[in-house]
Design a protein around this motif. Structure first.
Motif, PDB file in Angstrom:
ATOM      1  N   VAL A 131      14.590   0.688  10.404  1.00 20.27           N
ATOM      2  CA  VAL A 131      15.686   1.619  10.113  1.00 20.27           C
ATOM      3  C   VAL A 131      15.492   2.227   8.714  1.00 20.27           C
ATOM      4  O   VAL A 131      15.690   3.432   8.513  1.00 20.27           O
ATOM      5  N   ALA A 132      15.066   1.402   7.763  1.00 15.12           N
ATOM      6  CA  ALA A 132      14.857   1.917   6.402  1.00 15.12           C
ATOM      7  C   ALA A 132      13.743   2.958   6.394  1.00 15.12           C
ATOM      8  O   ALA A 132      13.842   3.994   5.721  1.00 15.12           O
ATOM      9  N   GLY A 138      13.425   1.009  -2.018  1.00 16.95           N
ATOM     10  CA  GLY A 138      12.919   2.367  -1.786  1.00 16.95           C
ATOM     11  C   GLY A 138      11.571   2.321  -1.088  1.00 16.95           C
ATOM     12  O   GLY A 138      10.828   1.345  -1.219  1.00 16.95           O
ATOM     13  N   ILE A 139      11.296   3.362  -0.332  1.00 13.23           N
ATOM     14  CA  ILE A 139      10.018   3.411   0.387  1.00 13.23           C
ATOM     15  C   ILE A 139       9.330   4.729   0.063  1.00 13.23           C
ATOM     16  O   ILE A 139       9.917   5.796   0.180  1.00 13.23           O
ATOM     17  N   GLU A 140       8.073   4.627  -0.379  1.00 15.29           N
ATOM     18  CA  GLU A 140       7.275   5.834  -0.614  1.00 15.29           C
ATOM     19  C   GLU A 140       6.677   6.260   0.718  1.00 15.29           C
ATOM     20  O   GLU A 140       5.918   5.498   1.324  1.00 15.29           O
ATOM     21  N   THR A 141       7.000   7.449   1.149  1.00 21.26           N
ATOM     22  CA  THR A 141       6.507   7.866   2.467  1.00 21.26           C
ATOM     23  C   THR A 141       5.464   8.980   2.364  1.00 21.26           C
ATOM     24  O   THR A 141       5.008   9.490   3.384  1.00 21.26           O
ATOM     25  N   GLN A 185       0.813  -1.216   0.000  1.00 21.99           N
ATOM     26  CA  GLN A 185       0.000   0.000   0.000  1.00 21.99           C
ATOM     27  C   GLN A 185       0.847   1.267   0.000  1.00 21.99           C
ATOM     28  O   GLN A 185       0.390   2.304  -0.454  1.00 21.99           O
ATOM     29  N   LEU A 186       2.085   1.161   0.528  1.00 22.44           N
ATOM     30  CA  LEU A 186       2.892   2.400   0.612  1.00 22.44           C
ATOM     31  C   LEU A 186       3.409   2.876  -0.753  1.00 22.44           C
ATOM     32  O   LEU A 186       3.230   4.060  -1.064  1.00 22.44           O
ATOM     33  N   PRO A 187       4.120   2.164  -1.579  1.00 22.58           N
ATOM     34  CA  PRO A 187       4.683   0.844  -1.328  1.00 22.58           C
ATOM     35  C   PRO A 187       6.078   0.903  -0.680  1.00 22.58           C
ATOM     36  O   PRO A 187       6.758   1.910  -0.741  1.00 22.58           O
ATOM     37  N   PHE A 188       6.422  -0.252  -0.126  1.00 25.47           N
ATOM     38  CA  PHE A 188       7.728  -0.495   0.478  1.00 25.47           C
ATOM     39  C   PHE A 188       8.419  -1.456  -0.496  1.00 25.47           C
ATOM     40  O   PHE A 188       8.158  -2.655  -0.500  1.00 25.47           O
ATOM     41  N   ARG A 189       9.222  -0.897  -1.412  1.00 26.86           N
ATOM     42  CA  ARG A 189       9.735  -1.691  -2.548  1.00 26.86           C
ATOM     43  C   ARG A 189      11.017  -2.454  -2.220  1.00 26.86           C
ATOM     44  O   ARG A 189      11.906  -1.909  -1.562  1.00 26.86           O
TER      45      ARG A 189
END
Ligand code: ADP
Ligand code: ASP
Ligand code: MG
Length: 417
Positions: free
Chosen positions: A158-159, A115-118, A99-103
């Motif tokens: 941490v990521a 990568g993480i979409e925040t 859903q974020l996504p947390f790739r």
């Protein structure tokens, strides 16, 4: 006001009462005006259970489906914690990896974060909303669920902290900090107020599972302020910091052990260039990592015995791979032993102080413990021993390097795992 990521491990969310307790810990930070994102593990024991079910159906399970199964434990706790927070009047919402996504990449069961979409989380920070994110899981390039390897929720936290440019990443667990060794097997272990990234990285990679190794590497690279503390008691934990922030320097700061080792010996392989490369290369092609290595030239000088270690869970596959290249390797015999453990001493002071190996080997010899393989790095010495002696060796080394406290170990961890 600070922006913080709080991570709660399996024992901290082991049942409903503990999830409610965790919600209270999160609420305290929210009430203090902090922006909070929470990362949760599955309930203690749940990931083992899920993995066992997959193995029970087929030991050669498809890694994609394994991830679908084991990632579910964190989905449950993320939803439950969001409900518990809402029940306390905290505005909270869970966000699964997709859903974020947390790739991540596509390496199922040991995926790496890409990568993480925040944006969604940050937009809701503005409304005072707490994001609850399941640790351990990601989404791969093909939109399938991936997982980050056992203990991976630390790395998720941490990521996420790095992506959110958080002021702090607090890892709440069932002990109140990082100790000189596992406090569950050495009651006289001492809590470290601070530990350097370098030493923590080495301790984690040598088996101290209080933090997943990759989480420490990531925190070091992205300069995330990392703290390990108890979810059960409100007291200061351990800060993981740069080397120059450590005031009191010991030659050896910690002792770590890894029970998950296996040893392979190839008896009588030709002593010529390319053999070691072939052994390590064929294992690497099968994604099997070789750790400690020793080589002994045989009496006639034309052949050699090669001994090395691999992860215990990879022993069978490693034997298969080596048997497959037996013609090229021309070994006389392959011996394997899963009853071995690795014990390591770690300390920045080793760079400048000599005599650590002498103290280590003497302490083991005095207890009649035989050393099978040795490996060293700039700040670590590891030995491979019979697994029967693991605890004895860890205690002996802890004493030999002057790490014991007078305290008898009351009040260290407050949970029963
Ligand atoms: P969580 O479920 O919260 O992620 P883990 O079980 O993964 O917790 O890690 C915490 C455990 O790490 C402790 O219960 C302790 O037994 C173990 N441990 C090993 N080495 C150390 C160390 N040097 N300091 C603190 N804990 C350690
Ligand atoms: N639940 C996963 C595991 O047990 C991830 C974690 O707890 O960090 O390995
Ligand atoms: Mg853990």
């Amino acid at each position: 006001m600070a922006r913080i990521v709080q991570k709660f491990g399996g024992t901290s969310v082991a049942d409903i009462a503990r999830i409610r307790h965790v919600a209270g810990v999160v609420k305290r930070a929210v009430d203090a005006g902090d922006e909070v994102a929470v990362v949760v593990s599955a309930m203690a024991g749940q990931t083992n259970q899920l993995a066992a079910w997959a193995r029970e159906i087929s030991p050669l399970f498809d890694a994609r489906e394994y991830d679908t199964v084991v990632a579910s434990g964190e989905q449950v706790t993320a939803g439950l914690l969001a409900i518990a927070l809402q029940d306390l009047g905290v505005n909270a919402r869970s966000w699964l990896a997709w859903q974020l996504p947390f790739r991540t990449d596509e390496m199922h069961s040991r995926a790496r974060i890409e990568g993480i979409e925040t944006a969604a989380i940050e937009a809701r920070f503005a409304d005072g909303q707490v994001a609850v994110v399941p640790g351990f899981q990601g989404v791969g390039p093909d939109h399938r669920v991936t997982t980050l390897g056992r203990g991976g929720s630390d790395t998720s936290a941490v990521a996420l902290a790095a992506a959110l440019r958080a002021d702090r990443c607090d890892i709440f667990t069932d002990v109140d900090g990082v100790y000189t060794t596992d406090p569950r097997i050495v009651p006289r272990a001492r809590k470290l107020a601070r530990v350097s990234f370098e030493e923590m990285l080495e301790m984690a990679s040598q088996g101290a599972k209080v933090l997943q190794t990759r989480s420490v590497a990531l925190a070091m690279r992205h300069r995330v302020r990392l703290q390990v503390l108890s979810s059960f008691e409100d007291r200061p934990g351990t800060l993981v910091v740069d080397e120059d922030e450590i005031v009191e320097q010991h030659v050896v700061s910690g002792v770590a052990y890894s029970p998950d080792e296996a040893k392979i010996t190839l008896v009588s392989v030709p002593d010529r260039p390319g053999i070691a490369a072939l052994i390590v290369g064929s294992l690497a092609d099968a994604a099997i990592n070789v750790d400690m290595i020793v080589q002994n030239v045989s009496e006639d000088g034309t052949t050699t015995d090669m001994t090395f270690t691999v992860g215990r869970s990879e022993l069978e596959r490693a034997v298969d791979v080596l048997t497959g290249v037996r013609d090229e390797l021309a070994f006389r015999e392959l011996r394997s032993d899963a009853n071995v453990a690795k014990v390591s001493v770690v300390g920045l002071g080793m760079r400048s102080q000599h005599g650590v190996a002498k103290t280590m080997f003497r302490a083991l010899a005095d207890r009649g413990i035989n050393i099978q393989v040795i490996s060293t790095s700039e700040i670590k010495i590891s030995v491979l021993i019979d697994s029967e002696y693991t605890e004895l060796a860890v205690r002996a080394l802890h004493t030999a390097f002057g790490l014991d406290t007078e305290d008898d170990g009351e009040n260290k961890g407050s949970s029963e795992t």
